[in-house]
Motif scaffolding. Structure first.
Motif, PDB file in Angstrom:
ATOM      1  N   PHE A 188      -5.243 -13.308  24.793  1.00 58.01           N
ATOM      2  CA  PHE A 188      -6.469 -12.585  25.134  1.00 58.01           C
ATOM      3  C   PHE A 188      -7.738 -13.393  24.858  1.00 58.01           C
ATOM      4  N   ALA A 189      -7.611 -14.577  24.242  1.00 56.57           N
ATOM      5  CA  ALA A 189      -8.787 -15.415  23.997  1.00 56.57           C
ATOM      6  C   ALA A 189      -8.352 -16.859  23.834  1.00 56.57           C
ATOM      7  N   MET A 190      -9.120 -17.780  24.427  1.00 54.45           N
ATOM      8  CA  MET A 190      -8.866 -19.199  24.218  1.00 54.45           C
ATOM      9  C   MET A 190      -9.721 -19.669  23.048  1.00 54.45           C
ATOM     10  N   ASP A 191      -9.092 -20.399  22.121  1.00 55.23           N
ATOM     11  CA  ASP A 191      -9.831 -20.896  20.957  1.00 55.23           C
ATOM     12  C   ASP A 191     -10.465 -22.251  21.249  1.00 55.23           C
ATOM     13  N   HIS A 192      -9.675 -23.206  21.707  1.00 58.07           N
ATOM     14  CA  HIS A 192     -10.229 -24.455  22.219  1.00 58.07           C
ATOM     15  C   HIS A 192      -9.288 -25.012  23.279  1.00 58.07           C
ATOM     16  N   THR A 193      -9.820 -25.842  24.138  1.00 61.07           N
ATOM     17  CA  THR A 193      -9.061 -26.265  25.326  1.00 61.07           C
ATOM     18  C   THR A 193      -7.998 -27.304  25.022  1.00 61.07           C
ATOM     19  N   THR A 194      -8.227 -28.125  24.013  1.00 66.19           N
ATOM     20  CA  THR A 194      -7.289 -29.215  23.756  1.00 66.19           C
ATOM     21  C   THR A 194      -7.194 -29.523  22.270  1.00 66.19           C
ATOM     22  N   SER A 195      -5.993 -29.379  21.722  1.00 70.92           N
ATOM     23  CA  SER A 195      -5.743 -29.815  20.351  1.00 70.92           C
ATOM     24  C   SER A 195      -5.505 -31.314  20.349  1.00 70.92           C
ATOM     25  N   LEU A 196      -6.067 -31.981  19.362  1.00 69.39           N
ATOM     26  CA  LEU A 196      -5.869 -33.425  19.205  1.00 69.39           C
ATOM     27  C   LEU A 196      -5.275 -33.732  17.836  1.00 69.39           C
TER      28      LEU A 196
ATOM     29  N   VAL B 108     -10.818  -3.259  20.927  1.00 67.74           N
ATOM     30  CA  VAL B 108     -10.785  -4.099  19.726  1.00 67.74           C
ATOM     31  C   VAL B 108     -10.689  -5.573  20.113  1.00 67.74           C
ATOM     32  N   LEU B 109      -9.858  -5.868  21.103  1.00 67.07           N
ATOM     33  CA  LEU B 109      -9.688  -7.254  21.548  1.00 67.07           C
ATOM     34  C   LEU B 109     -10.965  -7.792  22.181  1.00 67.07           C
ATOM     35  N   VAL B 110     -11.681  -6.952  22.908  1.00 62.01           N
ATOM     36  CA  VAL B 110     -12.959  -7.377  23.504  1.00 62.01           C
ATOM     37  C   VAL B 110     -13.954  -7.726  22.412  1.00 62.01           C
ATOM     38  N   ARG B 111     -14.053  -6.875  21.399  1.00 61.63           N
ATOM     39  CA  ARG B 111     -14.972  -7.140  20.289  1.00 61.63           C
ATOM     40  C   ARG B 111     -14.561  -8.385  19.517  1.00 61.63           C
ATOM     41  N   PHE B 112     -13.260  -8.542  19.316  1.00 61.79           N
ATOM     42  CA  PHE B 112     -12.747  -9.707  18.597  1.00 61.79           C
ATOM     43  C   PHE B 112     -13.079 -10.979  19.378  1.00 61.79           C
TER      44      PHE B 112
ATOM     45  N   ILE C  30      10.191 -24.709  29.789  1.00 65.02           N
ATOM     46  CA  ILE C  30      10.163 -23.558  30.692  1.00 65.02           C
ATOM     47  C   ILE C  30      10.849 -23.982  31.992  1.00 65.02           C
ATOM     48  N   THR C  31      11.747 -23.154  32.479  1.00 67.87           N
ATOM     49  CA  THR C  31      12.559 -23.548  33.636  1.00 67.87           C
ATOM     50  C   THR C  31      11.952 -23.179  34.978  1.00 67.87           C
ATOM     51  N   GLU C  32      11.060 -22.186  35.023  1.00 75.95           N
ATOM     52  CA  GLU C  32      10.453 -21.810  36.290  1.00 75.95           C
ATOM     53  C   GLU C  32       9.026 -21.334  36.080  1.00 75.95           C
ATOM     54  N   ASN C  33       8.223 -21.481  37.120  1.00 73.63           N
ATOM     55  CA  ASN C  33       6.814 -21.126  37.051  1.00 73.63           C
ATOM     56  C   ASN C  33       6.623 -19.623  36.911  1.00 73.63           C
ATOM     57  N   VAL C  34       5.663 -19.238  36.063  1.00 75.89           N
ATOM     58  CA  VAL C  34       5.314 -17.831  35.863  1.00 75.89           C
ATOM     59  C   VAL C  34       3.814 -17.678  36.125  1.00 75.89           C
ATOM     60  N   ASP C  35       3.435 -16.678  36.899  1.00 79.89           N
ATOM     61  CA  ASP C  35       2.018 -16.418  37.159  1.00 79.89           C
ATOM     62  C   ASP C  35       1.311 -16.179  35.830  1.00 79.89           C
ATOM     63  N   THR C  36       0.267 -16.945  35.549  1.00 80.67           N
ATOM     64  CA  THR C  36      -0.410 -16.821  34.248  1.00 80.67           C
ATOM     65  C   THR C  36      -1.004 -15.437  34.030  1.00 80.67           C
ATOM     66  N   GLU C  37      -1.290 -14.716  35.107  1.00 77.82           N
ATOM     67  CA  GLU C  37      -1.856 -13.372  34.951  1.00 77.82           C
ATOM     68  C   GLU C  37      -0.862 -12.406  34.315  1.00 77.82           C
ATOM     69  N   GLU C  38       0.416 -12.796  34.252  1.00 82.37           N
ATOM     70  CA  GLU C  38       1.418 -11.946  33.617  1.00 82.37           C
ATOM     71  C   GLU C  38       1.350 -12.019  32.093  1.00 82.37           C
ATOM     72  N   TYR C  39       0.751 -13.073  31.553  1.00 79.08           N
ATOM     73  CA  TYR C  39       0.688 -13.200  30.093  1.00 79.08           C
ATOM     74  C   TYR C  39      -0.685 -13.578  29.552  1.00 79.08           C
ATOM     75  N   VAL C  40      -1.684 -13.771  30.433  1.00 81.48           N
ATOM     76  CA  VAL C  40      -3.055 -14.054  30.003  1.00 81.48           C
ATOM     77  C   VAL C  40      -3.947 -12.905  30.454  1.00 81.48           C
ATOM     78  N   LEU C  41      -4.660 -12.290  29.512  1.00 79.37           N
ATOM     79  CA  LEU C  41      -5.496 -11.124  29.813  1.00 79.37           C
ATOM     80  C   LEU C  41      -6.906 -11.583  30.182  1.00 79.37           C
ATOM     81  N   TYR C  42      -7.056 -12.044  31.427  1.00 78.14           N
ATOM     82  CA  TYR C  42      -8.345 -12.559  31.876  1.00 78.14           C
ATOM     83  C   TYR C  42      -9.426 -11.485  31.875  1.00 78.14           C
ATOM     84  N   ASP C  43      -9.029 -10.222  32.109  1.00 76.15           N
ATOM     85  CA  ASP C  43     -10.019  -9.140  32.110  1.00 76.15           C
ATOM     86  C   ASP C  43     -10.623  -8.946  30.717  1.00 76.15           C
TER      87      ASP C  43
END
Length: 372
Positions: A141-149, A270-274, A346-359
């Motif tokens: 539900f939230a991205m913290d940073h784009t790339t871990s180094l 709660v997730l929106v506020r977080f 991961i063996t097959e592609n999954v639509d990211t909208e199934e596990y990422v809450l863009y809304d």
């Protein structure tokens, strides 16, 4: 003051027009006073009318949130814990009515298991554990940073290792299901090797730190600040065989905040506020990165100098540019999934909208903008 001037004026009229009767003077003074009182009343009414919209606007701005306690899991490193503790220290969670309780874990899979059992509400995960989200074990539900180094493979040169190709037949400590596993795969593949060519030993990152320093293993797939400890203790004997930065031409390694699908459905507000609080923390973190590291050292009971060595362990800045751009965020998660597919996780592609809450991300960004 105006009333006093009016009375003085009336008195002057009485003295200048002695021929007039006292009753006439009294009437003029009374009229002047009455006029002044009327003006004063009108001015007061106008001032009240002007102030009224401001009062209403202030009431609208001072949104009152129902207080909610949220149990949050993190890992004891800067990439995982920095934003969380900035938001706590700067009062951003409190600003949105959130009482955050923090719990330390050693890896994303353990955090996800704790959420599944109901012991934790929200977790911060590194790149490796995102595969579990793709498989349906949690939602982002939230991205913290784009790339871990922060991830790297370290080897002991005294054990006959100078290049990644020398890992063949060697004992390597790994923490499966985490970024440790992913970075090892990247390094092995770059040398034409696979996991079948080495001997893997399952360890948590803190245990592998001790194992490396004591010489029990030949190499390890590790992240900071533990990597800093190993390098410091082994000195010139420590060889860095590769890290996230070496593979950015073909991969990306985001970190995210996740929860269960059930919690998200019941607590979307709660997730929106977080998420809004995290966006505020991202800004403060980027502008005060050294202070962030020093403060975090105290929270994690880590030496300040060790934590300051971790300043470059993630891209702290790109998230500021894309946090309101859902297309850009979607590209990051799609690129990340391709890394898992390429290495067979991961063996097959999954639509990211199934596990990422863009809304939820968009609503959190809108709330963040409204208070910035």
């Amino acid at each position: 003051m105006k009333k006093l001037l009016a009375l003085l004026l009336a008195l002057c009229l009485v003295l200048g027009l002695a021929a007039c009767s006292s009753s006439s003077s009294d009437e003029e003074a009374a009229d002047a006073a009455e006029t002044e009182e009327t003006v004063e009343t009108e001015e007061t009414a106008e001032a009240e009318d002007e102030a009224e919209p401001e009062t209403e606007e202030a009431e609208e701005e001072a949104t009152e949130y129902e207080e909610v306690t949220v149990r949050v899991a993190y890992m004891p490193n800067m990439g995982s814990a920095a934003t969380l503790f900035v938001a706590i220290d700067q009062g951003y969670f409190e600003q949105f009515g959130l009482n955050v309780e923090v719990y330390e874990f050693e890896g994303g899979p353990a955090e996800i298991a704790a959420m599944a059992s109901g012991d934790i509400d929200i977790s911060q995960i590194g790149h490796g554990a995102h595969a579990l989200c793709i498989e349906g074990n949690a939602v982002i539900f939230a991205m913290d940073h784009t790339t871990s180094l922060s991830d790297c493979v370290l080897a002991n040169a005294d054990h006959g290792i100078t290049t990644a190709a020398d890992l063949a037949g060697k004992t390597i400590a790994i923490q499966s299901g985490t970024s440790s596993e992913i970075i090892l795969q990247q390094v092995l593949y770059s040398a034409g090797l696979t996991e079948d060519d080495v001997e893997l030993v399952e360890m948590t990152v803190d245990v592998m730190t001790t194992a490396m320093i004591s010489g029990q293993v030949d190499a390890c797939a590790i992240w900071s600040p533990n990597s800093v400890t190993v390098q410091t203790q082994l000195g010139d004997s420590c060889i860095n065989l590769g890290g996230n930065a070496d593979f950015l031409d073909s991969a990306i390694f985001p970190s995210s905040y996740i929860t269960t699908a059930e919690y998200a459905e019941e607590n979307s507000d709660v997730l929106v506020r977080f998420g809004a609080a995290l966006n505020l923390a991202h800004e403060w973190r980027a502008a005060n990165i050294e202070e962030t590291a020093i403060n975090l050292a105290h929270h994690l009971d880590v030496d300040e100098d060790t934590m300051l060595e971790c300043l470059e362990e993630a891209d702290w800045y790109t998230i500021l540019d894309i946090c309101g751009d859902m297309d850009a965020i979607k590209t990051v998660y799609e690129t990340q999934q391709s890394v898992f597919i390429d290495n067979g996780r991961i063996t097959e592609n999954v639509d990211t909208e199934e596990y990422v809450l863009y809304d939820i991300m968009q609503q959190a960004y809108d709330l963040f903008v409204s208070v910035s």
